[in-house]
Design an enzyme around this catalytic site. Sequence first.
Site, short mmCIF file in Angstrom:
data_model
loop_
_atom_site.label_atom_id
_atom_site.label_comp_id
_atom_site.label_asym_id
_atom_site.label_seq_id
_atom_site.Cartn_x
_atom_site.Cartn_y
_atom_site.Cartn_z
N ARG A 14 -1.29 15.31 2.43
CA ARG A 14 -1.96 15.14 1.14
C ARG A 14 -3.49 15.27 1.28
O ARG A 14 -4.09 14.71 2.18
CB ARG A 14 -1.62 13.76 0.58
CG ARG A 14 -2.27 13.41 -0.76
CD ARG A 14 -3.50 12.59 -0.60
NE ARG A 14 -4.01 12.07 -1.89
CZ ARG A 14 -5.21 11.55 -2.06
NH1 ARG A 14 -6.05 11.46 -1.05
NH2 ARG A 14 -5.60 11.11 -3.25
N THR A 54 -13.97 10.09 3.29
CA THR A 54 -12.91 9.14 2.96
C THR A 54 -11.73 9.30 3.91
O THR A 54 -11.58 10.35 4.53
CB THR A 54 -12.41 9.38 1.51
OG1 THR A 54 -11.47 8.37 1.13
CG2 THR A 54 -11.73 10.74 1.36
N THR A 74 -14.01 5.46 -1.48
CA THR A 74 -14.67 6.64 -0.88
C THR A 74 -16.17 6.54 -1.04
O THR A 74 -16.65 6.10 -2.09
CB THR A 74 -14.22 7.91 -1.65
OG1 THR A 74 -12.87 8.12 -1.36
CG2 THR A 74 -15.03 9.12 -1.27
N SER A 105 -11.91 2.17 3.80
CA SER A 105 -11.50 3.38 3.09
C SER A 105 -12.24 4.62 3.56
O SER A 105 -11.96 5.73 3.10
CB SER A 105 -11.77 3.23 1.59
OG SER A 105 -11.15 2.07 1.12
N THR A 123 -15.30 8.78 -6.99
CA THR A 123 -14.42 7.93 -6.20
C THR A 123 -13.24 7.55 -7.09
O THR A 123 -13.37 7.53 -8.31
CB THR A 123 -15.16 6.67 -5.70
OG1 THR A 123 -14.25 5.88 -4.92
CG2 THR A 123 -15.69 5.82 -6.84
N GLY A 124 -12.11 7.26 -6.47
CA GLY A 124 -10.97 6.83 -7.28
C GLY A 124 -9.71 7.59 -6.96
O GLY A 124 -9.53 8.10 -5.86
C1 SD4 Z 1 -8.91 10.16 -2.58
N1 SD4 Z 1 -10.80 9.78 -4.00
O1 SD4 Z 1 -8.61 10.63 -1.50
C2 SD4 Z 1 -10.21 9.46 -2.72
C3 SD4 Z 1 -10.00 8.00 -2.54
C4 SD4 Z 1 -11.13 7.22 -3.04
O2 SD4 Z 1 -12.36 5.53 -3.35
O3 SD4 Z 1 -12.00 7.63 -3.73
N2 SD4 Z 1 -11.25 6.07 -2.79
O4 SD4 Z 1 -8.19 10.21 -3.57
#
Ligand code: SD4
Length: 347
Positions: free
Chosen positions: A238, A228, A210, A73, A261-262
């Site tokens: 995006r 990330t 991330t 990731s 993260t998320g």
């Molecule tokens: C995102 N927050 O691009 C990032 C992805 C992520 O852990 O956190 N993955 O949305």
Amino acid sequence: MATYVHMFLLPVCIIVVFRIVSCTDHLLPLVINTWQFSNATAKAWDVISKDGSALDAVEQGCSVCEVQQCDGSVGYGGSPDENGETTLDAMIMDGITHDVGSVADLRRVKTAISVARSVMEYTQHTLLVGDQATQFAIEMGFKEEDLHTNKSRQMWQDWKKGNCQPNYRQNVTPDPKKSCGPYKPNKARKIKLSKEQRYNKEVGEGNHDTIGMVVIDSMGNVAGGTSTNGANHKVPGRVGDSPIAGAGAYVDNTIGGAAATGDGGVMMRFLPTYQVVESMGSGVDPTSACKLAINRITKYYPNFSGALVAANLSGMYGAACHGFSTFHYSIRSPGMANVTVEAVPCS
Ligand code: SD4
């Protein structure tokens, strides 16, 4: 005379600063980052142990994940977009000055957080995007490289073969839940969705690793950063939360810092790391501050998945999460012989 007094006082002040840091708490310096990315934590710790700055520690720590492709990731070869391309988002923030450098949708350059640092140091801007970010990186001496790997090609081919499922499109024709594009907008523009429906958990699945890092160095200076490759099968162009100050990470030298993260598309609507730092600034402990920011998101998006880590200048740290069963984060502070991975149950 003034110079003499100044020269005399300076060493005393430095001693006092060291005292304040080390006497009020034995928990600084400190490195905290999302997930079990312990090699990144160890690298950042190594930098500050050798009197490196928090900023250097964040850059070098997150760079480890870019090279090691942490969980697929971070860095090259992960999360191919609808066209099969991997693009990178990263940011770095200096708690002393509030300077920020970020890149979003960076193409064909692997070292995203270092390019972000160059944005901060060699321009007066905050965020560069896409091909122009790549051009800037090349001017600054970074190498242009292919970010595809056999694995990322395979992931993309499998996704195409599976009718491009899941994907992030909505309210378009052909039905994005059954078919690949190209898509056209539906005539009736607005579909009223319930808050449970407004975030499709399925598309976020497996998109959660991330690296977000906060470092407080032995001078008590704070820095934060993220890196990330975003979200699997994202619509090209995006940008997630990670390169946005206050969303992916936020630091303040008088308070501490937080990183996220998320599901970035959702989380960035709430500036959760800014909220965490502001809460800590008014005396809330890091764990509670993270919970407050998570709760604000779940009020509107009960199906989102995400997590926050935070640390303050007293060396207190914590985390909160939603939508995973458990969230792991990595921490190193003076009381620990090694990097420690801690787990928190999620709401
Ligand atoms: C995102 N927050 O691009 C990032 C992805 C992520 O852990 O956190 N993955 O949305």
